[in-house]
Design an enzyme around this catalytic site. Structure first.
Site, mmCIF file in Angstrom:
data_model
loop_
_atom_site.group_PDB
_atom_site.id
_atom_site.type_symbol
_atom_site.label_atom_id
_atom_site.label_comp_id
_atom_site.label_asym_id
_atom_site.label_seq_id
_atom_site.Cartn_x
_atom_site.Cartn_y
_atom_site.Cartn_z
ATOM 1 N N HIS A 17 0.835 -1.198 0.000
ATOM 2 C CA HIS A 17 0.000 0.000 0.000
ATOM 3 C C HIS A 17 0.876 1.257 0.000
ATOM 4 O O HIS A 17 0.709 2.150 -0.839
ATOM 5 C CB HIS A 17 -0.913 0.006 1.227
ATOM 6 C CG HIS A 17 -1.859 1.167 1.272
ATOM 7 N ND1 HIS A 17 -3.128 1.102 0.731
ATOM 8 C CD2 HIS A 17 -1.720 2.428 1.774
ATOM 9 C CE1 HIS A 17 -3.719 2.277 0.894
ATOM 10 N NE2 HIS A 17 -2.883 3.095 1.528
ATOM 11 N N GLU A 18 1.799 1.324 0.948
ATOM 12 C CA GLU A 18 2.673 2.495 1.039
ATOM 13 C C GLU A 18 3.637 2.574 -0.138
ATOM 14 O O GLU A 18 4.020 3.675 -0.558
ATOM 15 C CB GLU A 18 3.446 2.470 2.361
ATOM 16 C CG GLU A 18 2.567 2.544 3.606
ATOM 17 C CD GLU A 18 1.662 3.775 3.632
ATOM 18 O OE1 GLU A 18 2.052 4.827 3.078
ATOM 19 O OE2 GLU A 18 0.558 3.674 4.200
ATOM 20 N N HIS A 21 1.986 4.541 -2.884
ATOM 21 C CA HIS A 21 2.115 5.988 -2.667
ATOM 22 C C HIS A 21 3.538 6.454 -2.979
ATOM 23 O O HIS A 21 3.740 7.494 -3.624
ATOM 24 C CB HIS A 21 1.794 6.329 -1.207
ATOM 25 C CG HIS A 21 0.364 6.125 -0.822
ATOM 26 N ND1 HIS A 21 -0.690 6.550 -1.610
ATOM 27 C CD2 HIS A 21 -0.197 5.549 0.276
ATOM 28 C CE1 HIS A 21 -1.835 6.247 -1.013
ATOM 29 N NE2 HIS A 21 -1.553 5.639 0.122
#
Length: 336
Positions: A17-18, A21
């Site tokens: 997820h990170e 980003h």
């Protein structure tokens, strides 16, 4: 093993997820101050260029800290100074990575499990199929004249047949044979059976198709549950947090590794969907503010938005405490 599986799942899902980003932020030229896996004190950190890379002690979170994400910044490379379309890509990338992870894991499961074919793998002793002369290796061609192309066609043709007997045409050694078999009702399955199991094929193309289809089905079910939460059909008490996830991991581990992989896929999709909800502090909430500010300009300052997201984080932590308390009552207390 439960603890190891749970930590691996937490770390994997948060990392991807990170990472979404982080990668998109770098591609868009946004300054990333820190990329961390885990929360709390750092057990490892390394400064490389402008970004601090850190591994923190508690494997229950992580973050990609961007310049100007929650505060005003004059840095031209700050997140708040980038075009709206770039900020939208960066915000959505985390959930898209979790969605992609879910698809990949379900493809792995589909390939590992294989796809049921119309070729018979085993015939149970004393079953109607054995009495009719059906043997392992036969390929089902038709049932009562109805063409059979896949295993589900066979389940429908036999399982919900209104008759007590069926004419089954099989291919054996390059020739077709038509055999008559009785149909036996199975109370547990609530349908008729003849006592055969299918051979499976491990086809990458079929696995990819099944993985994508299963992700779509799972997504629809999750949105249905979210809707039921808002309508009151499902109680908030039914939600689970880290304790519930560890318990579910334990139950999955008892059934085998593929069940753990399936749980990871489920949680990854859950993380993707929840993060896109239009609630402060979540990626969906940030996207909502992005849209609002397209129409209102700077009337909502970066500082004001940051404060609202902070309130959202506090509310989410309160919900997490409530959910964890319920999980303890459901899963931990009964053990003692």
């Amino acid at each position: 093993m439960t603890v190891i599986y749970a930590i691996l799942i937490f770390c994997l899902l948060i990392f991807v997820h990170e990472l979404g980003h982080f990668i998109t932020a770098k591609l868009c030229g946004v300054k990333v101050n820190e990329f961390a896996l885990g929360m709390g004190p750092a057990i490892f950190k390394k400064q490389k260029g402008e970004t601090l890379y850190a591994l923190r002690i508690f494997p229950v979170g992580g973050y990609c800290s961007m310049e100007g994400e929650d505060e005003d910044s004059d840095n031209p490379r700050a997140f708040n100074n980038q075009p709206a379309w770039q900020r939208a890509i960066v915000l959505a990338a985390g959930s898209l990575m979790n969605l992609l992870t879910c698809v990949i894991l379900l493809i792995i499961i589909a390939f590992w499990s294989g796809t049921a074919t119309t070729t018979i793998d085993t015939v149970m002793d004393g079953s109607p199929a054995q009495k009719a002369g059906i043997v392992a290796g036969d390929t089902i061609v038709s049932v009562d004249g109805e063409e059979i192309n896949k295993w589900n066609d066979l389940i429908d043709a036999i399982g919900f047949n209104e008759n007590d007997k069926a004419e089954i045409t099989v291919e054996r050694g390059g020739k077709e044979l038509t055999l008559s078999t009785n149909l036996e009702y199975d109370r547990e399955a609530d349908r008729k059976m003849i006592g055969i199991t299918p051979a499976s094929e491990h086809n990458p193309g079929t696995a990819i198709t099944d993985g994508i289809k299963n992700t779509g089905t799972m997504t629809a079910l999750m949105y249905k549950v979210i809707k039921q939460l808002f309508t009151g059909e499902v109680s908030v008490k039914e939600l689970s947090g880290p304790v519930g996830i560890v318990y579910a991991t334990n139950q999955a581990a008892k059934s085998g590794l593929m069940y753990v992989v399936y749980l990871a896929a489920l949680l990854s999709l859950n993380l993707a969907i929840i993060n896109m909800l239009p609630f402060p502090a979540l990626d969906g909430g940030r996207l909502l503010f992005l849209v609002i500010r397209l129409f209102t300009g700077k009337r909502v300052s970066d500082e004001t938005e940051g404060k609202i997201h902070f309130i959202g984080i506090c509310l989410l932590f309160a919900l997490m405490i409530y959910v964890t308390f319920n999980d303890v009552l459901r899963f931990i207390i009964p053990i003692f």
